[in-house]
Design a protein around this motif. Structure first.
Motif, short mmCIF file in Angstrom:
data_model
loop_
_atom_site.label_atom_id
_atom_site.label_comp_id
_atom_site.label_asym_id
_atom_site.label_seq_id
_atom_site.Cartn_x
_atom_site.Cartn_y
_atom_site.Cartn_z
N ARG A 18 -15.21 -4.02 5.71
CA ARG A 18 -14.36 -2.85 5.50
C ARG A 18 -13.38 -3.10 4.35
N TRP A 19 -12.75 -4.30 4.42
CA TRP A 19 -11.68 -4.58 3.45
C TRP A 19 -12.26 -4.83 2.06
N THR A 20 -13.48 -5.34 2.01
CA THR A 20 -14.15 -5.45 0.71
C THR A 20 -14.34 -4.05 0.12
N VAL A 21 -14.77 -3.13 0.99
CA VAL A 21 -15.00 -1.76 0.51
C VAL A 21 -13.68 -1.11 0.09
N VAL A 22 -12.65 -1.28 0.92
CA VAL A 22 -11.36 -0.65 0.60
C VAL A 22 -10.80 -1.23 -0.70
N SER A 24 -12.44 -2.61 -3.12
CA SER A 24 -13.27 -2.13 -4.23
C SER A 24 -12.85 -0.73 -4.64
N LEU A 25 -12.62 0.12 -3.63
CA LEU A 25 -12.23 1.50 -3.93
C LEU A 25 -10.88 1.55 -4.64
N ILE A 26 -9.93 0.76 -4.14
CA ILE A 26 -8.61 0.71 -4.79
C ILE A 26 -8.77 0.27 -6.24
N ALA A 27 -9.53 -0.82 -6.42
CA ALA A 27 -9.71 -1.36 -7.77
C ALA A 27 -10.37 -0.32 -8.67
N PHE A 28 -11.37 0.37 -8.11
CA PHE A 28 -12.13 1.28 -8.95
C PHE A 28 -11.34 2.54 -9.29
N VAL A 29 -10.73 3.14 -8.27
CA VAL A 29 -9.96 4.37 -8.52
C VAL A 29 -8.76 4.07 -9.41
N GLY A 30 -8.03 3.00 -9.07
CA GLY A 30 -6.86 2.62 -9.87
C GLY A 30 -7.27 2.23 -11.28
N GLY A 31 -8.31 1.43 -11.38
CA GLY A 31 -8.77 0.95 -12.68
C GLY A 31 -9.32 2.07 -13.54
N ALA A 88 -1.29 -8.34 -4.57
CA ALA A 88 -1.70 -9.15 -5.72
C ALA A 88 -3.15 -8.90 -6.08
N ALA A 89 -4.04 -8.87 -5.07
CA ALA A 89 -5.46 -8.65 -5.33
C ALA A 89 -5.69 -7.26 -5.93
N SER A 90 -4.98 -6.27 -5.38
CA SER A 90 -5.14 -4.90 -5.90
C SER A 90 -4.72 -4.82 -7.35
N VAL A 91 -3.53 -5.37 -7.66
CA VAL A 91 -3.03 -5.30 -9.03
C VAL A 91 -3.99 -6.00 -9.99
N ALA A 92 -4.39 -7.23 -9.63
CA ALA A 92 -5.28 -7.99 -10.52
C ALA A 92 -6.59 -7.24 -10.76
N GLU A 168 -11.35 -10.72 3.26
CA GLU A 168 -12.44 -9.77 3.07
C GLU A 168 -13.73 -10.48 3.43
N LEU A 169 -14.83 -10.01 2.92
CA LEU A 169 -16.13 -10.52 3.35
C LEU A 169 -16.28 -12.03 3.14
N THR A 170 -15.97 -12.50 1.93
CA THR A 170 -16.16 -13.91 1.62
C THR A 170 -15.24 -14.80 2.45
#
Lengths: 218, 242
Positions: A18-22, A24-31, A88-92, A168-170
Protein backbone atom coordinates in the motif's frame (compact mmCIF):
# COMPACT_ATOMS: atom_id res chain seq x y z
CA UNK A 1 9.97 -17.66 17.79
CA UNK A 2 6.76 -16.97 15.98
CA UNK A 3 6.04 -19.20 13.02
CA UNK A 4 5.26 -17.33 9.78
CA UNK A 5 3.07 -19.08 7.26
CA UNK A 6 3.34 -18.13 3.61
CA UNK A 7 0.03 -16.32 3.97
CA UNK A 8 1.45 -14.26 6.85
CA UNK A 9 4.31 -13.17 4.64
CA UNK A 10 2.10 -12.33 1.67
CA UNK A 11 -0.37 -10.48 3.91
CA UNK A 12 2.38 -8.35 5.43
CA UNK A 13 3.89 -7.61 2.05
CA UNK A 14 0.47 -6.66 0.71
CA UNK A 15 -0.03 -4.25 3.58
CA UNK A 16 3.39 -2.70 2.95
CA UNK A 17 2.72 -2.54 -0.80
CA UNK A 18 0.00 0.00 0.00
CA UNK A 19 2.70 2.43 1.08
CA UNK A 20 4.73 1.76 -2.04
CA UNK A 21 1.67 2.67 -4.07
CA UNK A 22 0.89 5.76 -1.98
CA UNK A 23 4.48 6.97 -2.08
CA UNK A 24 4.57 6.39 -5.87
CA UNK A 25 1.39 8.42 -6.29
CA UNK A 26 2.72 11.26 -4.15
CA UNK A 27 5.99 11.28 -6.08
CA UNK A 28 4.22 11.14 -9.42
CA UNK A 29 1.50 13.72 -8.80
CA UNK A 30 3.87 16.08 -6.99
CA UNK A 31 6.66 15.55 -9.48
CA UNK A 32 4.35 16.00 -12.46
CA UNK A 33 2.94 19.26 -11.09
CA UNK A 34 6.36 20.69 -10.31
CA UNK A 35 7.79 19.28 -13.55
CA UNK A 36 5.03 20.92 -15.60
CA UNK A 37 5.65 24.35 -14.08
CA UNK A 38 9.40 23.94 -14.61
CA UNK A 39 8.88 22.87 -18.24
CA UNK A 40 6.77 25.93 -19.10
CA UNK A 41 9.20 28.29 -17.31
CA UNK A 42 12.21 26.64 -18.92
CA UNK A 43 10.78 26.99 -22.42
CA UNK A 44 9.67 30.59 -21.98
CA UNK A 45 13.14 31.58 -23.15
CA UNK A 46 14.25 33.95 -20.40
CA UNK A 47 17.75 32.90 -19.48
CA UNK A 48 17.25 33.91 -15.83
CA UNK A 49 14.70 31.14 -15.63
CA UNK A 50 16.28 28.71 -18.04
CA UNK A 51 19.75 28.43 -16.52
CA UNK A 52 18.74 27.70 -12.92
CA UNK A 53 16.24 25.12 -14.14
CA UNK A 54 18.87 23.49 -16.35
CA UNK A 55 21.18 23.24 -13.33
CA UNK A 56 18.37 21.84 -11.19
CA UNK A 57 17.62 19.18 -13.80
CA UNK A 58 21.31 18.31 -14.21
CA UNK A 59 21.83 17.93 -10.45
CA UNK A 60 18.89 15.61 -9.94
CA UNK A 61 19.64 13.59 -13.06
CA UNK A 62 23.33 13.41 -12.26
CA UNK A 63 23.19 12.15 -8.69
CA UNK A 64 21.86 8.83 -7.38
CA UNK A 65 18.35 8.89 -5.96
CA UNK A 66 19.80 7.14 -2.91
CA UNK A 67 22.00 10.16 -2.14
CA UNK A 68 19.02 12.46 -2.63
CA UNK A 69 17.12 10.38 -0.06
CA UNK A 70 20.00 10.54 2.40
CA UNK A 71 20.37 14.27 1.97
CA UNK A 72 16.66 14.90 2.35
CA UNK A 73 16.56 12.83 5.55
CA UNK A 74 19.93 13.27 7.29
CA UNK A 75 20.71 16.63 5.68
CA UNK A 76 17.49 18.12 6.98
CA UNK A 77 18.22 16.64 10.43
CA UNK A 78 21.74 18.14 10.37
CA UNK A 79 20.19 21.53 9.67
CA UNK A 80 17.98 21.13 12.72
CA UNK A 81 14.76 20.11 10.98
CA UNK A 82 13.24 16.99 12.35
CA UNK A 83 11.67 15.39 9.28
CA UNK A 84 9.90 12.07 9.20
CA UNK A 85 10.96 9.34 6.80
CA UNK A 86 7.64 9.97 5.04
CA UNK A 87 8.35 13.62 4.40
CA UNK A 88 11.97 13.08 3.41
CA UNK A 89 11.13 10.26 0.97
CA UNK A 90 8.27 12.27 -0.54
CA UNK A 91 10.37 15.39 -1.02
CA UNK A 92 13.31 13.49 -2.53
CA UNK A 93 11.08 11.53 -4.92
CA UNK A 94 9.06 14.58 -5.97
CA UNK A 95 12.22 16.54 -6.80
CA UNK A 96 13.74 13.54 -8.61
CA UNK A 97 10.56 12.93 -10.64
CA UNK A 98 10.08 16.60 -11.52
CA UNK A 99 13.63 16.85 -12.92
CA UNK A 100 13.18 13.84 -15.19
CA UNK A 101 9.67 14.78 -16.33
CA UNK A 102 10.83 18.34 -17.02
CA UNK A 103 13.41 16.95 -19.42
CA UNK A 104 11.08 14.41 -21.02
CA UNK A 105 8.41 17.04 -21.59
CA UNK A 106 10.82 19.62 -22.92
CA UNK A 107 11.75 17.05 -25.55
CA UNK A 108 8.07 16.57 -26.40
CA UNK A 109 7.45 20.31 -26.76
CA UNK A 110 10.52 20.64 -28.96
CA UNK A 111 9.29 17.74 -31.09
CA UNK A 112 6.33 19.86 -32.22
CA UNK A 113 7.40 21.33 -35.59
CA UNK A 114 8.68 24.93 -35.68
CA UNK A 115 6.06 25.76 -38.32
CA UNK A 116 3.37 25.49 -35.65
CA UNK A 117 4.99 28.32 -33.70
CA UNK A 118 5.37 30.42 -36.84
CA UNK A 119 1.78 29.86 -37.96
CA UNK A 120 0.53 30.86 -34.50
CA UNK A 121 2.78 33.88 -34.43
CA UNK A 122 1.60 35.25 -37.78
CA UNK A 123 -1.99 34.78 -36.62
CA UNK A 124 -1.20 37.11 -33.72
CA UNK A 125 -1.06 34.64 -30.84
CA UNK A 126 1.43 35.33 -28.03
CA UNK A 127 3.66 32.79 -26.24
CA UNK A 128 1.12 31.62 -23.69
CA UNK A 129 -1.77 31.49 -26.18
CA UNK A 130 0.38 29.47 -28.59
CA UNK A 131 1.49 27.11 -25.82
CA UNK A 132 -2.03 26.59 -24.57
CA UNK A 133 -3.92 26.17 -27.83
CA UNK A 134 -1.34 24.83 -30.27
CA UNK A 135 1.82 23.41 -28.74
CA UNK A 136 0.80 21.75 -25.47
CA UNK A 137 -2.14 19.77 -26.90
CA UNK A 138 0.25 18.25 -29.46
CA UNK A 139 3.13 17.80 -27.00
CA UNK A 140 0.74 16.17 -24.54
CA UNK A 141 -0.12 13.42 -27.00
CA UNK A 142 3.56 12.80 -27.64
CA UNK A 143 4.38 12.81 -23.93
CA UNK A 144 1.95 10.19 -22.66
CA UNK A 145 3.95 7.06 -23.61
CA UNK A 146 7.32 8.23 -22.17
CA UNK A 147 5.61 9.63 -19.08
CA UNK A 148 3.81 6.37 -18.33
CA UNK A 149 7.08 4.59 -19.02
CA UNK A 150 8.90 6.81 -16.55
CA UNK A 151 6.30 6.15 -13.83
CA UNK A 152 7.72 2.62 -13.73
CA UNK A 153 11.07 4.12 -12.69
CA UNK A 154 9.31 6.08 -9.94
CA UNK A 155 7.68 2.96 -8.52
CA UNK A 156 11.01 1.12 -8.45
CA UNK A 157 12.64 4.24 -7.01
CA UNK A 158 10.40 4.13 -3.96
CA UNK A 159 12.32 1.01 -2.88
CA UNK A 160 15.17 3.32 -1.89
CA UNK A 161 12.97 4.93 0.74
CA UNK A 162 13.60 1.74 2.73
CA UNK A 163 17.14 2.93 3.59
CA UNK A 164 15.83 5.84 5.61
CA UNK A 165 13.46 3.62 7.51
CA UNK A 166 10.27 4.10 5.56
CA UNK A 167 8.33 0.86 5.71
CA UNK A 168 7.26 0.07 2.19
CA UNK A 169 7.54 -3.12 0.18
CA UNK A 170 11.32 -3.52 0.25
CA UNK A 171 11.67 -2.54 3.91
CA UNK A 172 8.86 -4.93 4.86
CA UNK A 173 10.67 -7.67 2.96
CA UNK A 174 13.89 -7.01 4.87
CA UNK A 175 12.04 -7.04 8.20
CA UNK A 176 10.24 -10.28 7.36
CA UNK A 177 13.53 -11.83 6.33
CA UNK A 178 15.05 -10.89 9.68
CA UNK A 179 12.24 -12.75 11.40
CA UNK A 180 11.95 -15.77 9.13
CA UNK A 181 15.39 -16.28 7.56
CA UNK A 182 13.79 -17.26 4.26
CA UNK A 183 15.37 -14.66 1.97
CA UNK A 184 14.73 -16.45 -1.31
CA UNK A 185 11.00 -16.84 -0.74
CA UNK A 186 10.57 -13.36 0.60
CA UNK A 187 12.58 -11.41 -1.95
CA UNK A 188 11.13 -13.43 -4.79
CA UNK A 189 7.72 -12.38 -3.52
CA UNK A 190 8.84 -8.76 -3.17
CA UNK A 191 10.12 -8.81 -6.76
CA UNK A 192 6.84 -10.34 -7.89
CA UNK A 193 4.90 -7.54 -6.20
CA UNK A 194 6.98 -4.88 -7.97
CA UNK A 195 6.53 -6.71 -11.24
CA UNK A 196 2.77 -6.81 -10.74
CA UNK A 197 2.78 -3.04 -10.23
CA UNK A 198 5.15 -2.14 -13.06
CA UNK A 199 4.39 -4.60 -15.84
CA UNK A 200 0.86 -3.34 -16.60
CA UNK A 201 2.23 0.20 -16.83
CA UNK A 202 4.97 -0.91 -19.22
CA UNK A 203 2.40 -2.66 -21.39
CA UNK A 204 0.15 0.39 -21.32
CA UNK A 205 3.06 2.63 -22.33
CA UNK A 206 3.87 0.37 -25.28
CA UNK A 207 0.21 0.33 -26.28
CA UNK A 208 0.06 4.13 -26.25
CA UNK A 209 3.27 4.33 -28.26
CA UNK A 210 1.71 2.10 -30.91
CA UNK A 211 -1.43 4.26 -30.99
CA UNK A 212 0.69 7.36 -31.65
CA UNK A 213 2.55 5.53 -34.37
CA UNK A 214 -0.71 4.48 -36.02
CA UNK A 215 -2.02 8.05 -35.82
CA UNK A 216 0.99 9.06 -37.90
CA UNK A 217 2.43 11.35 -35.25
CA UNK A 218 5.72 9.54 -34.90
CA UNK B 1 -2.52 54.26 -52.02
CA UNK B 2 0.71 52.77 -50.76
CA UNK B 3 0.02 49.94 -48.32
CA UNK B 4 3.50 48.50 -47.87
CA UNK B 5 6.55 50.72 -47.94
CA UNK B 6 9.99 49.15 -47.54
CA UNK B 7 13.11 51.34 -47.53
CA UNK B 8 16.73 50.23 -47.58
CA UNK B 9 16.00 46.92 -45.88
CA UNK B 10 19.01 45.01 -44.52
CA UNK B 11 19.15 41.58 -42.96
CA UNK B 12 22.09 39.35 -42.10
CA UNK B 13 22.30 35.86 -40.67
CA UNK B 14 25.63 35.95 -38.87
CA UNK B 15 28.24 36.81 -41.47
CA UNK B 16 25.91 36.21 -44.38
CA UNK B 17 24.17 39.34 -45.63
CA UNK B 18 20.92 38.15 -47.19
CA UNK B 19 19.21 41.48 -47.86
CA UNK B 20 21.49 44.30 -48.96
CA UNK B 21 19.16 47.25 -49.16
CA UNK B 22 15.74 46.47 -50.58
CA UNK B 23 13.25 49.19 -51.52
CA UNK B 24 9.73 48.11 -52.34
CA UNK B 25 6.39 49.89 -52.42
CA UNK B 26 3.20 47.94 -52.81
CA UNK B 27 -0.08 49.68 -53.49
CA UNK B 28 -3.37 48.62 -51.98
CA UNK B 29 -4.95 45.94 -54.17
CA UNK B 30 -1.73 45.26 -56.03
CA UNK B 31 -0.50 41.72 -56.72
CA UNK B 32 3.28 41.49 -56.58
CA UNK B 33 5.14 38.31 -57.51
CA UNK B 34 8.72 37.98 -56.27
CA UNK B 35 10.90 35.67 -58.33
CA UNK B 36 14.56 34.77 -58.26
CA UNK B 37 17.04 31.99 -57.53
CA UNK B 38 17.01 30.25 -54.19
CA UNK B 39 19.22 32.20 -51.83
CA UNK B 40 18.41 35.52 -53.48
CA UNK B 41 16.58 36.73 -50.38
CA UNK B 42 12.94 36.38 -51.54
CA UNK B 43 11.67 34.45 -48.56
CA UNK B 44 13.70 36.51 -46.10
CA UNK B 45 12.13 39.68 -47.49
CA UNK B 46 8.68 38.19 -47.00
CA UNK B 47 9.50 37.01 -43.48
CA UNK B 48 10.76 40.47 -42.54
CA UNK B 49 7.41 41.95 -43.56
CA UNK B 50 5.65 40.03 -40.79
CA UNK B 51 8.67 40.05 -38.51
CA UNK B 52 9.21 36.30 -38.42
CA UNK B 53 12.70 37.66 -39.04
CA UNK B 54 13.70 40.94 -37.49
CA UNK B 55 15.49 43.20 -39.95
CA UNK B 56 18.81 44.78 -39.02
CA UNK B 57 18.46 48.06 -40.89
CA UNK B 58 16.03 50.13 -42.91
CA UNK B 59 12.34 50.75 -42.36
CA UNK B 60 9.14 48.90 -43.05
CA UNK B 61 5.75 50.56 -42.96
CA UNK B 62 2.59 48.55 -43.41
CA UNK B 63 -0.81 50.26 -43.35
CA UNK B 64 0.64 53.11 -41.31
CA UNK B 65 2.34 50.77 -38.84
CA UNK B 66 6.09 51.32 -38.51
CA UNK B 67 8.37 48.33 -37.96
CA UNK B 68 11.73 49.66 -36.85
CA UNK B 69 14.92 47.63 -36.79
CA UNK B 70 15.62 46.36 -33.30
CA UNK B 71 12.24 47.44 -31.95
CA UNK B 72 9.60 45.17 -30.46
CA UNK B 73 7.11 43.76 -32.96
CA UNK B 74 3.75 45.45 -32.43
CA UNK B 75 1.24 42.97 -31.02
CA UNK B 76 -1.38 43.82 -33.57
CA UNK B 77 0.79 43.39 -36.67
CA UNK B 78 -1.35 40.36 -37.49
CA UNK B 79 -4.28 42.73 -38.01
CA UNK B 80 -2.62 43.93 -41.17
CA UNK B 81 -0.44 41.06 -42.40
CA UNK B 82 -1.51 37.48 -43.03
CA UNK B 83 0.75 34.70 -44.21
CA UNK B 84 0.48 31.35 -45.95
CA UNK B 85 3.42 28.93 -45.77
CA UNK B 86 4.90 26.41 -48.15
CA UNK B 87 4.27 23.61 -45.64
CA UNK B 88 0.66 24.66 -44.76
CA UNK B 89 1.33 24.50 -40.99
CA UNK B 90 -2.28 23.69 -40.14
CA UNK B 91 -2.89 22.69 -36.53
CA UNK B 92 -3.13 18.88 -36.84
CA UNK B 93 -5.05 18.40 -33.57
CA UNK B 94 -7.87 20.72 -34.62
CA UNK B 95 -10.60 20.34 -37.22
CA UNK B 96 -10.67 22.55 -40.29
CA UNK B 97 -13.31 24.75 -38.64
CA UNK B 98 -11.34 25.06 -35.39
CA UNK B 99 -8.17 25.87 -37.31
CA UNK B 100 -9.93 28.87 -38.83
CA UNK B 101 -11.79 29.91 -35.67
CA UNK B 102 -8.84 29.73 -33.27
CA UNK B 103 -7.13 33.05 -33.95
CA UNK B 104 -10.32 35.15 -34.18
CA UNK B 105 -11.57 33.79 -30.84
CA UNK B 106 -8.22 33.83 -29.00
CA UNK B 107 -6.61 36.96 -30.42
CA UNK B 108 -9.63 39.10 -31.24
CA UNK B 109 -11.93 37.77 -28.55
CA UNK B 110 -14.65 37.19 -31.13
CA UNK B 111 -17.70 35.34 -29.85
CA UNK B 112 -17.76 31.63 -30.76
CA UNK B 113 -20.95 31.82 -32.88
CA UNK B 114 -19.69 34.89 -34.73
CA UNK B 115 -16.34 33.17 -35.32
CA UNK B 116 -18.10 30.12 -36.71
CA UNK B 117 -20.12 32.22 -39.14
CA UNK B 118 -16.90 33.96 -40.21
CA UNK B 119 -15.10 30.60 -40.58
CA UNK B 120 -17.88 29.20 -42.77
CA UNK B 121 -17.76 32.31 -44.91
CA UNK B 122 -14.00 32.15 -45.59
CA UNK B 123 -14.02 28.36 -46.01
CA UNK B 124 -16.81 28.73 -48.56
CA UNK B 125 -14.67 31.26 -50.40
CA UNK B 126 -11.84 28.72 -50.81
CA UNK B 127 -14.27 25.89 -51.58
CA UNK B 128 -13.60 23.95 -48.37
CA UNK B 129 -16.84 24.46 -46.48
CA UNK B 130 -17.92 20.81 -46.75
CA UNK B 131 -14.71 19.80 -44.89
CA UNK B 132 -15.56 21.94 -41.85
CA UNK B 133 -15.39 19.00 -39.44
CA UNK B 134 -12.50 17.12 -41.08
CA UNK B 135 -8.98 16.97 -39.66
CA UNK B 136 -6.01 18.23 -41.71
CA UNK B 137 -4.56 14.71 -42.03
CA UNK B 138 -7.72 13.67 -43.92
CA UNK B 139 -7.18 16.30 -46.61
CA UNK B 140 -4.99 16.45 -49.71
CA UNK B 141 -2.15 18.95 -49.84
CA UNK B 142 -4.12 21.29 -52.05
CA UNK B 143 -7.09 21.18 -49.70
CA UNK B 144 -4.85 21.82 -46.69
CA UNK B 145 -3.34 24.85 -48.38
CA UNK B 146 -6.79 26.22 -49.19
CA UNK B 147 -7.73 25.86 -45.53
CA UNK B 148 -4.49 27.66 -44.59
CA UNK B 149 -5.51 30.52 -46.88
CA UNK B 150 -8.95 30.62 -45.26
CA UNK B 151 -7.33 30.65 -41.81
CA UNK B 152 -5.27 33.70 -42.79
CA UNK B 153 -8.30 35.42 -44.35
CA UNK B 154 -10.33 34.97 -41.16
CA UNK B 155 -8.12 37.58 -39.50
CA UNK B 156 -9.11 39.99 -42.28
CA UNK B 157 -5.55 41.06 -43.20
CA UNK B 158 -4.84 44.04 -45.45
CA UNK B 159 -2.03 42.19 -47.20
CA UNK B 160 -1.52 38.45 -47.63
CA UNK B 161 2.02 37.08 -47.91
CA UNK B 162 2.40 33.76 -49.75
CA UNK B 163 5.71 31.95 -49.38
CA UNK B 164 6.00 29.40 -52.20
CA UNK B 165 2.53 28.13 -51.37
CA UNK B 166 2.43 25.58 -54.18
CA UNK B 167 5.98 24.23 -53.92
CA UNK B 168 5.06 21.35 -51.62
CA UNK B 169 2.11 20.24 -53.75
CA UNK B 170 1.77 17.47 -56.29
CA UNK B 171 1.53 19.05 -59.77
CA UNK B 172 -2.14 18.18 -60.23
CA UNK B 173 -3.04 20.02 -56.99
CA UNK B 174 -1.31 23.30 -57.82
CA UNK B 175 -4.18 24.60 -59.96
CA UNK B 176 -6.84 24.59 -57.23
CA UNK B 177 -4.65 26.70 -54.93
CA UNK B 178 -3.68 29.16 -57.66
CA UNK B 179 -7.35 29.56 -58.65
CA UNK B 180 -8.16 30.58 -55.07
CA UNK B 181 -5.34 33.15 -55.09
CA UNK B 182 -6.46 34.45 -58.47
CA UNK B 183 -10.00 34.92 -57.15
CA UNK B 184 -8.62 36.82 -54.15
CA UNK B 185 -6.59 39.04 -56.44
CA UNK B 186 -9.73 39.80 -58.49
CA UNK B 187 -11.54 40.77 -55.29
CA UNK B 188 -8.88 43.37 -54.65
CA UNK B 189 -6.82 41.64 -51.97
CA UNK B 190 -3.23 42.87 -51.80
CA UNK B 191 -0.96 39.88 -52.41
CA UNK B 192 2.81 39.55 -52.17
CA UNK B 193 3.87 36.14 -53.42
CA UNK B 194 7.20 34.42 -53.57
CA UNK B 195 6.63 31.94 -56.34
CA UNK B 196 8.15 29.59 -58.86
CA UNK B 197 4.93 29.47 -60.87
CA UNK B 198 5.99 31.73 -63.73
CA UNK B 199 2.76 31.29 -65.65
CA UNK B 200 0.80 32.40 -62.61
CA UNK B 201 3.12 35.39 -62.09
CA UNK B 202 2.70 36.25 -65.75
CA UNK B 203 -1.10 35.95 -65.81
CA UNK B 204 -2.13 37.26 -62.38
CA UNK B 205 0.55 39.59 -61.01
CA UNK B 206 0.39 43.34 -61.62
CA UNK B 207 4.11 43.54 -61.10
CA UNK B 208 6.96 41.05 -61.04
CA UNK B 209 10.01 41.67 -58.89
CA UNK B 210 13.22 39.84 -59.72
CA UNK B 211 15.57 39.49 -56.78
CA UNK B 212 19.26 38.77 -57.19
CA UNK B 213 21.94 38.61 -54.50
CA UNK B 214 19.91 40.38 -51.83
CA UNK B 215 18.69 43.25 -53.98
CA UNK B 216 15.82 43.96 -56.31
CA UNK B 217 17.56 43.58 -59.62
CA UNK B 218 14.74 44.35 -62.00
CA UNK B 219 11.00 44.88 -61.75
CA UNK B 220 8.08 45.79 -63.90
CA UNK B 221 4.79 44.59 -65.43
CA UNK B 222 4.99 40.83 -66.07
CA UNK B 223 4.74 41.05 -69.84
CA UNK B 224 7.60 43.53 -70.12
CA UNK B 225 9.74 41.67 -67.63
CA UNK B 226 9.31 38.19 -69.09
CA UNK B 227 9.40 39.19 -72.75
CA UNK B 228 11.98 41.97 -72.66
CA UNK B 229 14.28 41.38 -69.71
CA UNK B 230 16.93 44.07 -69.51
CA UNK B 231 19.64 42.59 -67.32
CA UNK B 232 21.70 39.55 -68.22
CA UNK B 233 20.92 37.96 -64.82
CA UNK B 234 17.19 38.01 -65.47
CA UNK B 235 17.69 36.77 -69.03
CA UNK B 236 19.68 33.86 -67.62
CA UNK B 237 17.08 33.15 -64.95
CA UNK B 238 14.22 33.16 -67.43
CA UNK B 239 16.02 30.95 -69.92
CA UNK B 240 16.92 28.53 -67.13
CA UNK B 241 13.31 28.04 -66.02
CA UNK B 242 11.57 27.99 -69.37
Amino acid sequence: MIDFTLWDIVRNLLLAARWTVVLSLIAFVGGATLGFVLTVLRLSGTKWLRYPINIYVDIFQGTPLLMQMFLAFFGAAALGFNVSAWAAASVALILFTSAFLCDIWRGCVEAVPKGQWQASRVLGMNYLETMRHVILPQALRLSVPPTVGFSVQVIKGTALASVIGFVELTRAGTMLNNATFAPFTIFALVALFYFALCYPLSCYSRHLERQLYDAGLR
Amino acid sequence: MTLVCVKDLHKSFGELEVLKGVDLDVASGEVVAIIGRSGSGKSTLLRCLNQLEQHDGGTIEIAGQHLDAGAMTPNDLSRNVGMVFQSFNLFPHKTVGDNVMLAPTVVRGVDKTVAERLAREVLDKVGMLEKFDAYPAQLSGGQQQRVAIARALAMNPKVLLCDEVTSALDPELVGEVLRVLEALAKEGMTLILVTHEMKFAHDVADRVVFMHQGRIHEQGPPRTLFEHPETSELKQFISAIL
